[in-house]
Motif scaffolding. Structure first.
Motif, PDB file in Angstrom:
ATOM      1  N   THR A 224      11.384 -23.244 -11.584  1.00 50.82           N
ATOM      2  CA  THR A 224      11.736 -22.039 -10.819  1.00 50.82           C
ATOM      3  C   THR A 224      12.720 -22.435  -9.727  1.00 50.82           C
ATOM      4  OG1 THR A 224       9.981 -22.248  -9.171  1.00 50.82           O
ATOM      5  CG2 THR A 224       9.407 -21.091 -11.213  1.00 50.82           C
ATOM      6  N   ASN A 322       4.128 -19.997  -8.577  1.00 50.80           N
ATOM      7  CA  ASN A 322       3.625 -18.634  -8.770  1.00 50.80           C
ATOM      8  C   ASN A 322       2.407 -18.562  -9.688  1.00 50.80           C
ATOM      9  OD1 ASN A 322       3.859 -15.664  -8.594  1.00 50.80           O
ATOM     10  ND2 ASN A 322       4.330 -15.850 -10.771  1.00 50.80           N
ATOM     11  N   MET A 326      -1.447 -17.051  -8.612  1.00 44.06           N
ATOM     12  CA  MET A 326      -2.286 -16.081  -9.322  1.00 44.06           C
ATOM     13  C   MET A 326      -3.655 -16.668  -9.639  1.00 44.06           C
ATOM     14  SD  MET A 326       0.312 -14.003 -11.783  1.00 44.06           S
ATOM     15  CE  MET A 326       1.091 -15.312 -12.682  1.00 44.06           C
ATOM     16  N   TYR A 354       6.374 -17.329   3.425  1.00 43.69           N
ATOM     17  CA  TYR A 354       5.516 -16.166   3.687  1.00 43.69           C
ATOM     18  C   TYR A 354       6.335 -14.907   3.981  1.00 43.69           C
ATOM     19  CZ  TYR A 354       2.664 -12.764   5.975  1.00 43.69           C
ATOM     20  OH  TYR A 354       2.082 -11.567   6.312  1.00 43.69           O
ATOM     21  N   SER A 358       5.589  -9.402  -0.185  1.00 51.00           N
ATOM     22  CA  SER A 358       5.260 -10.096  -1.435  1.00 51.00           C
ATOM     23  C   SER A 358       3.864 -10.688  -1.397  1.00 51.00           C
ATOM     24  CB  SER A 358       6.244 -11.241  -1.705  1.00 51.00           C
ATOM     25  OG  SER A 358       7.541 -10.746  -1.834  1.00 51.00           O
ATOM     26  N   GLY A 362       1.171  -9.548  -3.840  1.00 45.23           N
ATOM     27  CA  GLY A 362       0.586 -10.543  -4.742  1.00 45.23           C
ATOM     28  C   GLY A 362      -0.932 -10.574  -4.638  1.00 45.23           C
TER      29      GLY A 362
HETATM   30  P1  FAD Z   1      11.428 -17.913  -8.723  1.00 49.95           P
HETATM   31  O1  FAD Z   1      10.525 -17.816  -9.891  1.00 49.95           O
HETATM   32  O2  FAD Z   1      12.583 -18.829  -8.836  1.00 49.95           O
HETATM   33  O3  FAD Z   1      11.906 -16.438  -8.394  1.00 49.95           O
HETATM   34  C1  FAD Z   1      13.092 -16.168  -7.641  1.00 49.95           C
HETATM   35  C2  FAD Z   1      12.782 -15.256  -6.487  1.00 49.95           C
HETATM   36  O4  FAD Z   1      12.270 -14.002  -6.964  1.00 49.95           O
HETATM   37  C3  FAD Z   1      11.723 -15.781  -5.548  1.00 49.95           C
HETATM   38  O5  FAD Z   1      12.264 -16.682  -4.612  1.00 49.95           O
HETATM   39  C4  FAD Z   1      11.202 -14.491  -4.922  1.00 49.95           C
HETATM   40  O6  FAD Z   1      12.052 -14.055  -3.894  1.00 49.95           O
HETATM   41  C5  FAD Z   1      11.298 -13.500  -6.063  1.00 49.95           C
HETATM   42  N1  FAD Z   1      10.000 -13.421  -6.751  1.00 49.95           N
HETATM   43  C6  FAD Z   1       9.582 -14.154  -7.800  1.00 49.95           C
HETATM   44  N2  FAD Z   1       8.352 -13.767  -8.184  1.00 49.95           N
HETATM   45  C7  FAD Z   1       7.976 -12.780  -7.354  1.00 49.95           C
HETATM   46  C8  FAD Z   1       6.810 -11.962  -7.233  1.00 49.95           C
HETATM   47  N3  FAD Z   1       5.775 -12.072  -8.073  1.00 49.95           N
HETATM   48  N4  FAD Z   1       6.768 -11.062  -6.238  1.00 49.95           N
HETATM   49  C9  FAD Z   1       7.799 -10.910  -5.387  1.00 49.95           C
HETATM   50  N5  FAD Z   1       8.932 -11.638  -5.453  1.00 49.95           N
HETATM   51  C10 FAD Z   1       9.019 -12.560  -6.424  1.00 49.95           C
HETATM   52  N6  FAD Z   1       6.580 -14.638  -2.651  1.00 49.95           N
HETATM   53  C11 FAD Z   1       7.167 -14.764  -1.452  1.00 49.95           C
HETATM   54  O7  FAD Z   1       8.391 -14.850  -1.360  1.00 49.95           O
HETATM   55  N7  FAD Z   1       6.409 -14.795  -0.306  1.00 49.95           N
HETATM   56  C12 FAD Z   1       5.049 -14.714  -0.339  1.00 49.95           C
HETATM   57  O8  FAD Z   1       4.407 -14.740   0.725  1.00 49.95           O
HETATM   58  C13 FAD Z   1       4.416 -14.620  -1.610  1.00 49.95           C
HETATM   59  N8  FAD Z   1       3.054 -14.576  -1.706  1.00 49.95           N
HETATM   60  C14 FAD Z   1       2.469 -14.460  -2.948  1.00 49.95           C
HETATM   61  C15 FAD Z   1       1.071 -14.387  -3.033  1.00 49.95           C
HETATM   62  C16 FAD Z   1       0.435 -14.265  -4.267  1.00 49.95           C
HETATM   63  C17 FAD Z   1      -1.064 -14.183  -4.329  1.00 49.95           C
HETATM   64  C18 FAD Z   1       1.216 -14.210  -5.442  1.00 49.95           C
HETATM   65  C19 FAD Z   1       0.553 -14.074  -6.784  1.00 49.95           C
HETATM   66  C20 FAD Z   1       2.591 -14.268  -5.362  1.00 49.95           C
HETATM   67  C21 FAD Z   1       3.250 -14.398  -4.129  1.00 49.95           C
HETATM   68  N9  FAD Z   1       4.665 -14.476  -4.022  1.00 49.95           N
HETATM   69  C22 FAD Z   1       5.237 -14.574  -2.780  1.00 49.95           C
HETATM   70  C23 FAD Z   1       5.522 -14.329  -5.201  1.00 49.95           C
HETATM   71  C24 FAD Z   1       5.933 -15.631  -5.912  1.00 49.95           C
HETATM   72  O9  FAD Z   1       4.827 -16.429  -6.143  1.00 49.95           O
HETATM   73  C25 FAD Z   1       6.977 -16.428  -5.142  1.00 49.95           C
HETATM   74  O10 FAD Z   1       8.048 -15.599  -4.755  1.00 49.95           O
HETATM   75  C26 FAD Z   1       7.551 -17.563  -5.982  1.00 49.95           C
HETATM   76  O11 FAD Z   1       6.536 -18.412  -6.426  1.00 49.95           O
HETATM   77  C27 FAD Z   1       8.582 -18.327  -5.176  1.00 49.95           C
HETATM   78  O12 FAD Z   1       9.066 -19.437  -5.874  1.00 49.95           O
HETATM   79  P2  FAD Z   1      10.551 -19.459  -6.429  1.00 49.95           P
HETATM   80  O13 FAD Z   1      11.495 -19.114  -5.348  1.00 49.95           O
HETATM   81  O14 FAD Z   1      10.731 -20.770  -7.117  1.00 49.95           O
HETATM   82  O15 FAD Z   1      10.501 -18.278  -7.479  1.00 49.95           O
END
Ligand code: FAD
Length: 432
Positions: A224, A322, A326, A354, A358, A362
């Motif tokens: 990711t 992510n 979950m 944080y 989201s 989540g």
């Molecule tokens: P990538 O998979 O590379 O996705 C790219 C971008 O898409 C992320 O940086 C994020 O901005 C957005 N994104 C991806 N998945 C989600 C999602 N399910 N919901 C909303 N946006 C998403 N994300 C946060 O940014 N802040 C949080 O505080 C946060 N808390 C979470 C709590 C729980 C219980 C769960 C299940 C998910 C949460 N997420 C949160 C969503 C997600 O887990 C993270 O955005 C993601 O893991 C960030 O890693 P990445 O940038 O490599 O994601």
């Protein structure tokens, strides 16, 4: 007279909408950042996010000093006091900023707006951190979408109709206020220490985006983007990320970015759901809320290796994959019957990325209480999640190396019993 640009969650010079507009007038622009006492007072003194923000600001400051003979003013106070001080110290024509949709930020900005109005100073706000805000993606009959897929489809439809462009604010930095000796607070001035946790590097390579659909669920590989902390503080421009997402055929990555906007819109429309179940019946759940169980979960000592691996990744790095968010979330709410708000608050303390919208989204998703949430009877089985997403236990071995030894605790609850207990408790709460 000068103009002020107030940085908040948009800490960059490039493609910054509010900054672009501020710089496009006849006035010199003073860049401002406020370390908000309301927020800082709640944080531990070694909070990794404060180190990150502080370091980013220093980089920006040095850049302006070196290239433009200007700087950034940093204050440590409540926003009201800092702005009062600023308008006393300088003759301010207007303050420019980008919109922030969180409930606290909305109230803060309303107060600042009133304060500035009293002093005959304009307050200009711009849309910067999303493509669509507020009511821009709505159902045909008005009203917010409460299910993701139709929202996402409408988002894509609307996207075709807009004039999508970037804003080259970085080209006008010569208009910044020519003064290199603006107030500047250090980490120790604001009472913080340097954290050892570093924000992970992000990756937006074409290969990553192309393979994203296959790699994104496997925590043991860097599949990711890890953009989340950068998007949270706006150190990377969102429109550039969207451009990258559009440059690959597969839309899965774009869809994740749309989830981010979806949750922002939900929290904007339903600010009360920051600590209330979106589906009110779910606030009738009789949580067990056992403190000892909560401690075991927090420290990664549940006896479920996949859960513990996720929690230890969070504790040590400030980020969690992510898939594991979950898994650990479901485990807390369903196996342990601990209120999702406890988990949400713990993540809020620890996550570098944080983001209230989201995080609440989540957590309400895993608890089953949110918009478009997992149905309550879907209880993640930690063992089958391991088989599916960490088959060779590579991730578990990294974070819980002792998992097969006698040093590792027995599972704190038995899966089958916990599942049944959860279903009964939930059923009681949501009936009629
Ligand atoms: P990538 O998979 O590379 O996705 C790219 C971008 O898409 C992320 O940086 C994020 O901005 C957005 N994104 C991806 N998945 C989600 C999602 N399910 N919901 C909303 N946006 C998403 N994300 C946060 O940014 N802040 C949080 O505080 C946060 N808390 C979470 C709590 C729980 C219980 C769960 C299940 C998910 C949460 N997420 C949160 C969503 C997600 O887990 C993270 O955005 C993601 O893991 C960030 O890693 P990445 O940038 O490599 O994601």
């Amino acid at each position: 007279k000068i103009r002020v640009f107030w940085f908040r969650r948009d800490m960059r010079f490039e493609d910054n909408v509010g900054l672009y507009h501020a710089l496009s007038g006849e006035f010199q622009v003073l860049p401002l950042f406020i370390f908000d006492k309301h927020i800082l007072d709640e944080l531990p003194k070694d909070d990794a996010r404060i180190t990150f923000i502080h370091d980013e600001l220093q980089k920006m400051r040095s850049y302006l000093q070196e290239h433009h003979n200007s700087s950034i003013a940093t204050y440590h106070d409540t926003p009201e006091n800092a702005i009062k001080q600023l308008i006393e110290d300088f003759e301010v024509e207007a303050i420019y900023t980008n919109r922030d949709y969180e409930p606290y930020a909305q109230k803060r900005d309303a107060k600042i707006d009133a304060l500035l109005a009293e002093n005959g100073i304009e307050f200009h706000n711009f849309k910067d951190q999303v493509i669509f805000e507020k009511t821009e993606v709505e159902k045909n009959d008005g009203g917010m979408y409460l299910v993701f897929t139709p929202y996402m489809k409408q988002w894509k439809k609307e996207f075709k109709n807009i004039d999508f462009k970037t804003y080259p604010s970085e080209d006008f930095l010569d208009k910044t206020y020519k003064n290199t000796r603006l107030p500047n607070v250090s980490l120790s001035d604001i009472g913080f220490e340097r954290s050892s946790i570093k924000v992970p590097k992000h990756n937006l390579d074409k290969t990553l985006l192309k393979d994203y659909e296959e790699t994104r669920n496997i925590p043991s590989i860097e599949g990711t983007s890890r953009l989340s902390p950068y998007l949270r503080f706006g150190t990377i421009g969102y429109r550039k990320v969207i451009e990258k997402a559009l440059s690959v055929k597969n839309e899965t990555f774009l869809d994740e970015l749309i989830w981010r906007e979806f949750y922002k819109a939900i929290l904007y429309h339903y600010p009360e759901t920051q600590d209330r179940a979106f589906k009110p019946k779910y606030d009738r759940i009789e949580w067990r809320n056992n403190e000892e169980d909560f401690e075991k979960w927090k420290s990664g000592q549940t006896g479920y290796p996949i859960v513990d691996a996720g929690m230890r990744q969070l504790n040590e790095t400030g980020w969690m994959h992510n898939r594991l968010r979950m898994v650990v979330g479901s485990f807390l709410c369903k196996h342990l019957l601990i209120d999702w708000r406890w988990g949400e608050a713990y993540f809020a303390k620890r996550l570098l990325d944080y983001e209230m919208s989201s995080n609440v989204g989540g957590w309400q998703w895993v608890a089953g209480s949110g918009v478009d949430a997992a149905p309550y009877f879907r209880v993640f089985n930690p063992y089958s999640q391991t088989d599916r997403f960490d088959k060779d236990k590579k991730f578990i071995k990294k974070w819980v190396p002792e998992f097969e030894s006698d040093k590792y605790p027995e599972p704190m609850v038995e899966h089958k019993m916990a599942r049944e207990r959860c279903l009964e408790t939930y059923k009681d709460a949501v009936k009629n």
